[in-house]
Scaffold this active site. Sequence first.
Site, mmCIF file in Angstrom:
data_model
loop_
_atom_site.group_PDB
_atom_site.id
_atom_site.type_symbol
_atom_site.label_atom_id
_atom_site.label_comp_id
_atom_site.label_asym_id
_atom_site.label_seq_id
_atom_site.Cartn_x
_atom_site.Cartn_y
_atom_site.Cartn_z
ATOM 1 N N ASN A 101 0.856 -1.180 0.000
ATOM 2 C CA ASN A 101 0.000 0.000 0.000
ATOM 3 C C ASN A 101 0.892 1.230 0.000
ATOM 4 O OD1 ASN A 101 -2.903 -1.071 0.462
ATOM 5 N ND2 ASN A 101 -1.587 -2.235 1.879
ATOM 6 N N GLU A 102 1.126 1.729 -1.198
ATOM 7 C CA GLU A 102 2.049 2.848 -1.373
ATOM 8 C C GLU A 102 1.358 4.163 -0.998
ATOM 9 O OE1 GLU A 102 5.030 2.289 -1.805
ATOM 10 O OE2 GLU A 102 5.464 0.737 -3.289
ATOM 11 N N PRO A 103 2.119 5.254 -0.888
ATOM 12 C CA PRO A 103 1.517 6.556 -0.596
ATOM 13 C C PRO A 103 0.321 6.831 -1.507
ATOM 14 C CG PRO A 103 3.895 6.744 -0.531
ATOM 15 C CD PRO A 103 3.592 5.341 -0.976
#
Length: 639
Positions: free
Chosen positions: A162-164
């Site tokens: 879950n990236e930025p």
Amino acid sequence: MARLNLLEETRYEKLPVSVYSNQHEASVAVANRIADLIRSKQAKGEKAVLGLATGVTPIGVYAELVRQHKEAGLSFKNVITFNLDEYYPMKPTAQQSYVTFMYDNLFSHIDIEKDNVHIPDGTLDKDEVVAFCLAYEKQIEELGGLDLQILGIGRTGHIGFNEPGSAPNSGTRMVTLDDLTRRDAARDFGGKADVPTKAITMGIGTIFKAREIILMAWSKKKAPIIKKAVEGEISGDVPATYLQLSQHVEFVLDADAASELTRFDTPWLVKDCVWDSQLKKKAVIWLANEINKPVLKLTEEDYNNHGMAQLAVEQGPVYNINIDIFNQIQHTITGWPGGKPDADDSQRPERALPAKKRSIIFSPHPDDDVISMGGTFIRLVDQGHDVHVAYQTSGNTAVWDDDVLRYMEFAIDFTKSIGEDTAHLQKSYEDMRAFFPTKQPNEIDTQEIRNVKGFIRKTEAISGARYAGLQDDHIHFMALPFYETGKTKKNSVGEEDIQLTIDLLQKIKPQQIFAAGDFADPNGTHLVCFKIILAALDRLKGKEAWVEDCWLWMYRGAWHEFETYEIEMAVPLSPQEVIRKRNAIFKHQSQKDTPVFPGDDAREFWVRAEDRTRDTAQRYDRLGLAEYEAMEAFVRYKF
Ligand code: F6R
């Protein structure tokens, strides 16, 4: 809301944090919690549903679980697992797949039922992904949810993948990986270009529903993102900050990963301190930087307004503290890294005697000497010291394949030109040409290719050291065996690595050693090389008289510099010396433009080296010390 935090010391921390002195202890503690959960579920005849992570972080936890299975009868028959993520696309049989990782590190060594293992499927067609993700969520739900989720954290602040920008209520889905994440993964894939751009990951919402969440982080590399995750505001820019909203989360850290939290980094802001000289130096330099004033202009009010009233009261007046710290920093500056002959050395970093020292510069890879301390190297030679350089590893994994062909073509032409037979060379060359196009990411080169790559680096290193002024017999190639796997993963250190180092030390009997003291990358070659030197010195200590008079200076590799308060010797470089150093770095042609392992920094090595040394000089300047063009920094390691 996060749990109430009642302690002054942790008042900046927005979720519970446990800190262990090292990653082994921390991993064992987490493994014990998992084992307790499994056993308590077993006692009730229930299943334990675990959410698992991959990456370097949980490896110690899995190793301890395997140990408990083998030695303490811990059974996994009642365990059901769901992995956080998998690259997409990805074959389960690939070296880099998380399926391979999980079987190698855990599942193949325990008695878990294979049907109880769930890992997102990297082989699906694009149009099957959504249905797969929904089913993954549903399976977890039908089992009553995850009892425990373990997490690592990426340097982007990602949990799972879950990236930025990920939403707090996101579910299992296909995502695009951040550039930094792909750069971090590049080593596993033999270059960033081969890292998939996508992955399937559980969402933040999925993770959040677990009854217990443990996020682990080790090493200094993770310290900045841990500070943001623990003390920063909740924000989609750092997805791990969403965990601050959980009632069931705990961060388990080693001391290095925790080192930037306020209570460790600037403890005077949250508690009374024991003001030893190192802490005092750190605090005063911090204060000067914080309010952008030179050290000698700091006032009592500045101290009082920044948590340093206790220091002012105990050891003031503050002007005396300022002068003391200013002098200490001043005394680290020397243009005589081998000591200044005929000078009073009571306030100098190095001893005046012997006036001509035998020095060894240990360079983990064939270019660290000039990248990290090229200016000091040249100065030591110019000042007449007996300087040796020892290249500890061949560095052969970091050469591009096309360079190999170029040098083979050269070898063939040269051999022809002197009328020799080239049949053998030609055959090797053709084998190489046939091999390279079929080569899989991170596939091991043949021994011949590895040799050529090593030779390329060797010639470059000779050229760099010769440019710095060394005679050929002062240039040593150790080719330590631990490195010679042909892969990014190296062997563990063996007796031969230490013995080769002892032999060289015995031959030279140095008064001064320079070595790469990089502790930020716990699995990296630099640290391994440093430990080998320490092991060798340890064995020689007490047996060899010269060891008592030998000082060990650490320099930092291309990526980090020491903190100003840590620096014990700062060697200024003139603008002309900066250019000489640059030329020495340029001799390493195979590492120029785009090296195979650039790390997470797109700049070329010479640019990094210059930016870093200029920055060190500017840091000194801002504290009110003399303004130099550049400075190379060293810390003494007392062994
Ligand atoms: C792994 C995962 C990632 C990693 C993170 C840290 O399944 O989802 O979030 O936990 O990238 O990786 P390491 O532990 O290799 O530093």
